[in-house]
Scaffold this active site. Structure first.
Site, PDB file in Angstrom:
ATOM      1  N   SER A  16       0.857  -1.176   0.000  1.00 39.95           N
ATOM      2  CA  SER A  16       0.000   0.000   0.000  1.00 39.95           C
ATOM      3  C   SER A  16       0.899   1.233   0.000  1.00 39.95           C
ATOM      4  O   SER A  16       1.848   1.327  -0.773  1.00 39.95           O
ATOM      5  CB  SER A  16      -0.929  -0.032   1.219  1.00 39.95           C
ATOM      6  OG  SER A  16      -1.781   1.085   1.244  1.00 39.95           O
TER       7      SER A  16
ATOM      8  N   TYR B  89      -5.060   8.191  -6.343  1.00 39.03           N
ATOM      9  CA  TYR B  89      -4.067   7.245  -5.831  1.00 39.03           C
ATOM     10  C   TYR B  89      -4.449   6.763  -4.432  1.00 39.03           C
ATOM     11  O   TYR B  89      -4.449   5.561  -4.145  1.00 39.03           O
ATOM     12  CB  TYR B  89      -2.692   7.920  -5.799  1.00 39.03           C
ATOM     13  CG  TYR B  89      -1.583   7.066  -5.246  1.00 39.03           C
ATOM     14  CD1 TYR B  89      -0.965   6.096  -6.033  1.00 39.03           C
ATOM     15  CD2 TYR B  89      -1.135   7.229  -3.941  1.00 39.03           C
ATOM     16  CE1 TYR B  89       0.060   5.300  -5.526  1.00 39.03           C
ATOM     17  CE2 TYR B  89      -0.117   6.447  -3.423  1.00 39.03           C
ATOM     18  CZ  TYR B  89       0.479   5.491  -4.225  1.00 39.03           C
ATOM     19  OH  TYR B  89       1.485   4.705  -3.716  1.00 39.03           O
TER      20      TYR B  89
ATOM     21  N   LYS C  38      -5.503   2.999  -2.684  1.00 38.25           N
ATOM     22  CA  LYS C  38      -4.803   2.441  -1.528  1.00 38.25           C
ATOM     23  C   LYS C  38      -5.731   2.283  -0.327  1.00 38.25           C
ATOM     24  O   LYS C  38      -5.642   1.298   0.410  1.00 38.25           O
ATOM     25  CB  LYS C  38      -3.597   3.316  -1.173  1.00 38.25           C
ATOM     26  CG  LYS C  38      -2.513   3.358  -2.243  1.00 38.25           C
ATOM     27  CD  LYS C  38      -1.985   1.964  -2.586  1.00 38.25           C
ATOM     28  CE  LYS C  38      -0.779   2.021  -3.517  1.00 38.25           C
ATOM     29  NZ  LYS C  38      -0.290   0.671  -3.878  1.00 38.25           N
TER      30      LYS C  38
END
Length: 276
Positions: A128, A142, A146
């Protein structure tokens, strides 16, 4: 000796983890979308793997089990950076990011789980980011990928614990992994968002190769955690990751405490409110 399957090994964390696992005497199936990038890596096996191709995922995992006899560690590392404000991203771009960094990791995980459950052991390593706990302007897409990966992985950890299978969520800060380089996805720009995202864009344009984190040291920490009986569910890597995650958790705790009375006051009298 452990048998590893690692995605996204052409550079960065993937390549460093391959090298660290091999140095520990383990065997590794290293994969990348373009297998020619794996030449000279020294992996036990290499394979072409696009994690967005479900059939290819199933085939590569099955081949790894067949060739090595078993899998002990599966590392979901494939992905890339992305910068842009939420309004600046097209939905197609957002779906493409999620497809690689979330759904791709889920596909590899699901393909490996029947083998790990049957043998009663194994570790799923999800690469992650501190962006799985912390957000900032310009990293919404993004961080969304994650955050999704971490939410799924926390549930997965509880689901597979009875079978002797573990989950390790790795949360690196800024490491020298080509994040911010040519592989960085950049959305279109809307002039109005310069006020909130221009600093993030400028940082990503200049950071590649100057980040404080050493990928080799990160890989060694991951191998150590995989081999540790008391490994954490979340493993932050880097001073920046530890500091940023701690600050984010403190802010959440402060908000929870400040609004606790109002939050708890939302319970009602069921006998009256539940009537048709």
């Amino acid at each position: 000796m452990k048998n590893w399957l690692i995605t996204g090994c052409s550079a960065g964390f993937g390549r460093a983890i391959v090298e660290a696992a091999l140095a520990a005497g383990d065997r590794v199936v290293a994969t990348a979308r373009r297998p020619e990038t794996l030449e000279g890596l020294g992996a036990t096996r290499t394979a072409a793997l696009d994690v967005t191709d479900d059939r290819q995922v199933d085939r590569v995992v099955a081949d790894a089990v067949r060739d090595l006899g078993r899998l002990d560690v599966v590392v979901n590392n494939a992905g890339h950076g992305s910068v842009g404000a939420v309004e600046e991203f097209t939905l197609a771009e957002l779906r493409a990011i999620m497809d690689v960094m979330f759904f791709g990791a889920v596909a590899v995980t699901k393909a490996a789980l029947p083998h790990l459950r049957e043998q009663g052991s194994g570790t799923i390593v999800q690469i992650s980011s501190m962006g799985g706990q912390v957000t900032m302007p310009g990293f919404g897409a993004y961080c969304a990928a994650k955050f999704a990966l971490e939410g799924m992985s926390e549930a997965l950890a509880a689901e597979v614990e009875p079978f002797g299978v573990r989950v390790l969520i790795v949360e690196p800060g800024a490491f020298r992994t080509e994040f911010g380089g040519a592989r960085m996805h950049r959305s279109r720009t809307i002039d109005a968002y310069a006020v909130s995202t221009s600093a993030t864009r400028a940082a990503t344009d200049s950071m590649d190769g100057t980040q404080p984190g050493d990928p080799a040291k990160a890989a060694a920490a991951i191998v150590r955690a995989v081999n540790s009986p008391d490994a954490p569910l979340h493993l932050a890597l880097g001073d920046d990751a530890v500091d940023a995650i701690a600050a984010a958790q403190a802010r959440r705790a402060a908000d929870l405490h400040a609004w606790e009375q109002i939050s708890r006051g939302t319970a009602g009298d069921w006998s009256r409110t539940a009537r048709p």
